[in-house]
Design a protein around this motif. Sequence first.
Motif, PDB file in Angstrom:
ATOM      1  N   GLN A  93      -6.280  -2.685  14.624  1.00  0.00           N
ATOM      2  CA  GLN A  93      -4.842  -2.900  14.785  1.00  0.00           C
ATOM      3  C   GLN A  93      -4.102  -2.601  13.491  1.00  0.00           C
ATOM      4  O   GLN A  93      -3.040  -1.952  13.497  1.00  0.00           O
ATOM      5  N   CYS A  94      -4.638  -3.067  12.368  1.00  0.00           N
ATOM      6  CA  CYS A  94      -4.044  -2.798  11.058  1.00  0.00           C
ATOM      7  C   CYS A  94      -3.969  -1.293  10.808  1.00  0.00           C
ATOM      8  O   CYS A  94      -2.947  -0.784  10.328  1.00  0.00           O
ATOM      9  N   GLU A  95      -5.018  -0.573  11.132  1.00  0.00           N
ATOM     10  CA  GLU A  95      -5.048   0.873  10.926  1.00  0.00           C
ATOM     11  C   GLU A  95      -4.032   1.570  11.827  1.00  0.00           C
ATOM     12  O   GLU A  95      -3.342   2.509  11.388  1.00  0.00           O
ATOM     13  N   ARG A  96      -3.913   1.146  13.084  1.00  0.00           N
ATOM     14  CA  ARG A  96      -2.935   1.749  14.005  1.00  0.00           C
ATOM     15  C   ARG A  96      -1.513   1.516  13.514  1.00  0.00           C
ATOM     16  O   ARG A  96      -0.699   2.444  13.484  1.00  0.00           O
ATOM     17  N   TRP A  97      -1.221   0.272  13.121  1.00  0.00           N
ATOM     18  CA  TRP A  97       0.121  -0.042  12.628  1.00  0.00           C
ATOM     19  C   TRP A  97       0.413   0.715  11.346  1.00  0.00           C
ATOM     20  O   TRP A  97       1.521   1.211  11.154  1.00  0.00           O
ATOM     21  N   LYS A  98      -0.572   0.806  10.471  1.00  0.00           N
ATOM     22  CA  LYS A  98      -0.398   1.529   9.213  1.00  0.00           C
ATOM     23  C   LYS A  98      -0.015   2.982   9.477  1.00  0.00           C
ATOM     24  O   LYS A  98       0.945   3.500   8.893  1.00  0.00           O
ATOM     25  N   THR A  99      -0.750   3.635  10.346  1.00  0.00           N
ATOM     26  CA  THR A  99      -0.476   5.041  10.666  1.00  0.00           C
ATOM     27  C   THR A  99       0.928   5.206  11.234  1.00  0.00           C
ATOM     28  O   THR A  99       1.667   6.114  10.847  1.00  0.00           O
ATOM     29  N   ILE A 150      -3.290  -0.399  -2.543  1.00  0.00           N
ATOM     30  CA  ILE A 150      -2.677  -1.519  -1.819  1.00  0.00           C
ATOM     31  C   ILE A 150      -3.644  -2.093  -0.788  1.00  0.00           C
ATOM     32  O   ILE A 150      -4.258  -1.366  -0.011  1.00  0.00           O
ATOM     33  N   LEU A 151      -3.766  -3.414  -0.818  1.00  0.00           N
ATOM     34  CA  LEU A 151      -4.595  -4.140   0.134  1.00  0.00           C
ATOM     35  C   LEU A 151      -3.719  -4.700   1.246  1.00  0.00           C
ATOM     36  O   LEU A 151      -2.693  -5.324   0.978  1.00  0.00           O
ATOM     37  N   LEU A 152      -4.130  -4.467   2.495  1.00  0.00           N
ATOM     38  CA  LEU A 152      -3.474  -5.057   3.656  1.00  0.00           C
ATOM     39  C   LEU A 152      -4.459  -6.034   4.287  1.00  0.00           C
ATOM     40  O   LEU A 152      -5.533  -5.634   4.739  1.00  0.00           O
ATOM     41  N   CYS A 153      -4.099  -7.302   4.309  1.00  0.00           N
ATOM     42  CA  CYS A 153      -5.009  -8.332   4.810  1.00  0.00           C
ATOM     43  C   CYS A 153      -4.952  -8.369   6.331  1.00  0.00           C
ATOM     44  O   CYS A 153      -4.065  -8.999   6.921  1.00  0.00           O
ATOM     45  N   GLN A 154      -5.901  -7.696   6.968  1.00  0.00           N
ATOM     46  CA  GLN A 154      -5.869  -7.466   8.407  1.00  0.00           C
ATOM     47  C   GLN A 154      -5.844  -8.750   9.220  1.00  0.00           C
ATOM     48  O   GLN A 154      -5.278  -8.784  10.321  1.00  0.00           O
ATOM     49  N   ASN A 155      -6.413  -9.837   8.694  1.00  0.00           N
ATOM     50  CA  ASN A 155      -6.444 -11.103   9.419  1.00  0.00           C
ATOM     51  C   ASN A 155      -5.220 -11.969   9.146  1.00  0.00           C
ATOM     52  O   ASN A 155      -5.104 -13.065   9.705  1.00  0.00           O
ATOM     53  N   ARG A 177       5.484  -7.928  10.206  1.00  0.00           N
ATOM     54  CA  ARG A 177       4.861  -8.571   9.040  1.00  0.00           C
ATOM     55  C   ARG A 177       4.111  -7.532   8.210  1.00  0.00           C
ATOM     56  O   ARG A 177       4.159  -7.564   6.975  1.00  0.00           O
ATOM     57  N   GLN A 178       3.447  -6.608   8.889  1.00  0.00           N
ATOM     58  CA  GLN A 178       2.727  -5.581   8.151  1.00  0.00           C
ATOM     59  C   GLN A 178       3.697  -4.640   7.444  1.00  0.00           C
ATOM     60  O   GLN A 178       3.440  -4.210   6.317  1.00  0.00           O
ATOM     61  N   SER A 213      12.499  -9.804  -2.618  1.00  0.00           N
ATOM     62  CA  SER A 213      13.893  -9.583  -2.236  1.00  0.00           C
ATOM     63  C   SER A 213      14.091  -8.306  -1.427  1.00  0.00           C
ATOM     64  O   SER A 213      14.864  -8.286  -0.465  1.00  0.00           O
ATOM     65  N   LEU A 214      13.353  -7.240  -1.789  1.00  0.00           N
ATOM     66  CA  LEU A 214      13.619  -5.915  -1.222  1.00  0.00           C
ATOM     67  C   LEU A 214      12.759  -5.564  -0.007  1.00  0.00           C
ATOM     68  O   LEU A 214      13.069  -4.613   0.698  1.00  0.00           O
ATOM     69  N   SER A 215      11.710  -6.322   0.235  1.00  0.00           N
ATOM     70  CA  SER A 215      10.736  -5.931   1.257  1.00  0.00           C
ATOM     71  C   SER A 215      11.062  -6.413   2.658  1.00  0.00           C
ATOM     72  O   SER A 215      10.477  -5.940   3.629  1.00  0.00           O
ATOM     73  N   GLY A 216      11.977  -7.386   2.784  1.00  0.00           N
ATOM     74  CA  GLY A 216      12.209  -8.021   4.076  1.00  0.00           C
ATOM     75  C   GLY A 216      11.462  -9.332   4.212  1.00  0.00           C
ATOM     76  O   GLY A 216      11.596 -10.033   5.216  1.00  0.00           O
ATOM     77  N   ASP A 217      10.665  -9.693   3.188  1.00  0.00           N
ATOM     78  CA  ASP A 217       9.924 -10.958   3.221  1.00  0.00           C
ATOM     79  C   ASP A 217      10.831 -12.153   3.475  1.00  0.00           C
ATOM     80  O   ASP A 217      10.421 -13.134   4.095  1.00  0.00           O
ATOM     81  N   CYS A 218      12.051 -12.080   2.954  1.00  0.00           N
ATOM     82  CA  CYS A 218      12.931 -13.253   2.958  1.00  0.00           C
ATOM     83  C   CYS A 218      14.113 -13.117   3.915  1.00  0.00           C
ATOM     84  O   CYS A 218      15.146 -13.768   3.714  1.00  0.00           O
TER      85      CYS A 218
END
Length: 230
Positions: free
Chosen positions: A60-66, A113-118, A125-126, A162-167
């Motif tokens: 799922q992480c790989e599909r979303w990443k692509t 860059i590390l994407l924590c798949q779990n 969020r990704q 601030s810039l990523s959408g995290d907040c």
Amino acid sequence: MTDVSNTTPINDDTSKKDMKKFERWRKSLQYLTGLGMNETERKAFRDQIDIELAEYQCQQCERWKTNLIKNNPPVRFMMDELKKIGREMSSEDFQCMPCDETRSGGFSPEDGILLCQNRLGTKTRQEHTMVHEMVHMYDHHKFKVNWSNLRHHACSEIRAASLSGDCNWSSEIQRGFYTFTKQHQACVKRRAILSVAQNPNCKDKAEAERAVSSVFESCFADTRPFDEIY
């Protein structure tokens, strides 16, 4: 007499899949009820579930990443901006891997860059995690960040949060924060402190708070490479 010439042949593959589903259902029922399964079998079943879940999360992480690299405007924008400063990125710069509960992603100057798949339950969020870590990568190459310097680290964490959408408002609601005044600033400061506190050179949370406070105004106001907070 049955006319065998008109009967539909049994698909062996379909039959095997159905049996596999039934066997999985049977074992799940045994696991939940505790009937007909000893402790060794229960552990083997739990281990198999963990393996299958990790495989699903990675896929799922790989599909979303692509998809995000190809179609998402903020991700595409950051990749273009990194290319302008000499750091061209590809899909291989993002690695999907399981992590502990303290993080959803990470940046390493050496490994990318590390994407924590779990820890990435939704595509949004990704997206935020990818942009967050790309801001760190941008800062590293644009401003030559010294990550052992807490003020440098704090500045990049402030900008990334601030810039990523995290907040954004919806993310904060999901975390259980309902501040109506200066919600964005409060979120950015809180998340920056949490990240800086994990720096090996940071003694405690109080030192992280001091580092973030000392650079907050100038770094929060710096939205490069964006024109504004999106």
